[in-house]
Motif scaffolding. Sequence first.
Motif, PDB file in Angstrom:
ATOM      1  N   UNK A   1       0.831  -1.201   0.000  1.00 16.82           N
ATOM      2  CA  UNK A   1       0.000   0.000   0.000  1.00 16.82           C
ATOM      3  C   UNK A   1       0.866   1.252   0.000  1.00 16.82           C
ATOM      4  N   UNK A   2       0.233   2.331  -0.389  1.00 13.81           N
ATOM      5  CA  UNK A   2       0.813   3.662  -0.265  1.00 13.81           C
ATOM      6  C   UNK A   2      -0.169   4.478   0.564  1.00 13.81           C
ATOM      7  N   UNK A   3       0.336   5.312   1.444  1.00 13.88           N
ATOM      8  CA  UNK A   3      -0.499   6.154   2.288  1.00 13.88           C
ATOM      9  C   UNK A   3      -0.300   7.593   1.825  1.00 13.88           C
ATOM     10  N   UNK A   4      -1.360   8.201   1.332  1.00 12.86           N
ATOM     11  CA  UNK A   4      -1.282   9.532   0.736  1.00 12.86           C
ATOM     12  C   UNK A   4      -2.185  10.486   1.515  1.00 12.86           C
ATOM     13  N   UNK A   5      -1.679  11.661   1.857  1.00 14.41           N
ATOM     14  CA  UNK A   5      -2.484  12.680   2.517  1.00 14.41           C
ATOM     15  C   UNK A   5      -3.250  13.484   1.478  1.00 14.41           C
ATOM     16  N   UNK A   6      -4.564  13.562   1.633  1.00 20.80           N
ATOM     17  CA  UNK A   6      -5.443  14.297   0.726  1.00 20.80           C
ATOM     18  C   UNK A   6      -6.412  15.124   1.564  1.00 20.80           C
ATOM     19  N   UNK A   7      -6.975  16.151   0.973  1.00 24.58           N
ATOM     20  CA  UNK A   7      -7.903  16.992   1.726  1.00 24.58           C
ATOM     21  C   UNK A   7      -9.297  16.401   1.825  1.00 24.58           C
ATOM     22  N   UNK A   8      -9.680  15.531   0.874  1.00 25.81           N
ATOM     23  CA  UNK A   8     -11.020  14.949   0.875  1.00 25.81           C
ATOM     24  C   UNK A   8     -10.934  13.470   0.477  1.00 25.81           C
ATOM     25  N   UNK A   9     -10.753  12.567   1.441  1.00 26.15           N
ATOM     26  CA  UNK A   9     -10.606  11.150   1.127  1.00 26.15           C
ATOM     27  C   UNK A   9     -11.816  10.557   0.404  1.00 26.15           C
ATOM     28  N   UNK A  10     -13.017  11.013   0.717  1.00 23.20           N
ATOM     29  CA  UNK A  10     -14.202  10.488   0.040  1.00 23.20           C
ATOM     30  C   UNK A  10     -14.163  10.791  -1.451  1.00 23.20           C
ATOM     31  N   UNK A  11     -13.787  12.009  -1.793  1.00 22.21           N
ATOM     32  CA  UNK A  11     -13.691  12.417  -3.199  1.00 22.21           C
ATOM     33  C   UNK A  11     -12.611  11.612  -3.913  1.00 22.21           C
ATOM     34  N   UNK A  12     -11.456  11.453  -3.287  1.00 18.33           N
ATOM     35  CA  UNK A  12     -10.365  10.683  -3.894  1.00 18.33           C
ATOM     36  C   UNK A  12     -10.738   9.214  -4.024  1.00 18.33           C
ATOM     37  N   UNK A  13     -11.402   8.653  -3.019  1.00 16.50           N
ATOM     38  CA  UNK A  13     -11.818   7.251  -3.078  1.00 16.50           C
ATOM     39  C   UNK A  13     -12.788   7.036  -4.231  1.00 16.50           C
ATOM     40  N   UNK A  14     -13.721   7.958  -4.436  1.00 13.27           N
ATOM     41  CA  UNK A  14     -14.678   7.834  -5.541  1.00 13.27           C
ATOM     42  C   UNK A  14     -13.945   7.822  -6.882  1.00 13.27           C
ATOM     43  N   UNK A  15     -12.932   8.669  -7.034  1.00 12.01           N
ATOM     44  CA  UNK A  15     -12.148   8.695  -8.267  1.00 12.01           C
ATOM     45  C   UNK A  15     -11.487   7.343  -8.515  1.00 12.01           C
ATOM     46  N   UNK A  16     -10.789   6.798  -7.527  1.00 13.61           N
ATOM     47  CA  UNK A  16     -10.066   5.542  -7.731  1.00 13.61           C
ATOM     48  C   UNK A  16     -11.005   4.360  -7.928  1.00 13.61           C
ATOM     49  N   UNK A  17     -12.148   4.377  -7.273  1.00 15.12           N
ATOM     50  CA  UNK A  17     -13.125   3.304  -7.501  1.00 15.12           C
ATOM     51  C   UNK A  17     -13.645   3.361  -8.934  1.00 15.12           C
ATOM     52  N   UNK A  18     -13.949   4.556  -9.425  1.00 18.50           N
ATOM     53  CA  UNK A  18     -14.442   4.701 -10.798  1.00 18.50           C
ATOM     54  C   UNK A  18     -13.347   4.442 -11.827  1.00 18.50           C
ATOM     55  N   UNK A  19     -12.150   4.935 -11.579  1.00 20.02           N
ATOM     56  CA  UNK A  19     -11.054   4.838 -12.530  1.00 20.02           C
ATOM     57  C   UNK A  19     -10.487   3.422 -12.629  1.00 20.02           C
ATOM     58  N   UNK A  20     -10.377   2.734 -11.499  1.00 24.42           N
ATOM     59  CA  UNK A  20      -9.648   1.467 -11.464  1.00 24.42           C
ATOM     60  C   UNK A  20     -10.517   0.258 -11.124  1.00 24.42           C
ATOM     61  N   UNK A  21     -11.804   0.484 -10.861  1.00 21.67           N
ATOM     62  CA  UNK A  21     -12.667  -0.628 -10.483  1.00 21.67           C
ATOM     63  C   UNK A  21     -12.362  -1.160  -9.090  1.00 21.67           C
ATOM     64  N   UNK A  22     -11.713  -0.345  -8.270  1.00 17.37           N
ATOM     65  CA  UNK A  22     -11.362  -0.758  -6.920  1.00 17.37           C
ATOM     66  C   UNK A  22     -12.577  -0.703  -6.020  1.00 17.37           C
ATOM     67  N   UNK A  23     -12.422  -1.279  -4.840  1.00 19.08           N
ATOM     68  CA  UNK A  23     -13.478  -1.237  -3.834  1.00 19.08           C
ATOM     69  C   UNK A  23     -12.923  -0.607  -2.556  1.00 19.08           C
ATOM     70  N   UNK A  24     -13.821  -0.133  -1.735  1.00 15.25           N
ATOM     71  CA  UNK A  24     -13.408   0.372  -0.433  1.00 15.25           C
ATOM     72  C   UNK A  24     -13.162  -0.819   0.483  1.00 15.25           C
TER      73      UNK A  24
END
Length: 123
Positions: free
Chosen positions: A8-31
């Motif tokens: 894993x990589x741990x990245x600091x972001x201002x809005x984790x929900x927004x970033x999670x939505x991007x990666x789920x849509x972009x990569x087919x990932x799950x939470x």
Amino acid sequence: MVTGRLEHANISVTDPDRSAALFKDLLGWRERWRGQSQLGGRTIHVGEAHDYIALYTGEHVKGDYRKGQPLNHVAFTVDDLDAAEMVVTAHGLEPFGHDDYEPGRRFYFLDWDGIEFEVVSYE
């Protein structure tokens, strides 16, 4: 010989929900997990069974990162580069740096915090 892979990589972001939505849509990932961080703040893990990105935020996370401080970019592979670019654009982000050289076609984008990501297709 020992072999390994990035877990894993741990990245600091201002809005984790927004970033999670991007990666789920972009990569087919799950939470995989979400909750309070041991050091304060909160984290969302998105990815697959054996690898993920931890998206962390806390009161001290301000975003507005600059390339190379300390990370140049994080790269992902996708099976359909054109579809991936449409997802990035649909999230209000601007792809740039389109190129085609070995081992594949690629583009880059900056997220809302200035973190650079590369998206590559080997197909």
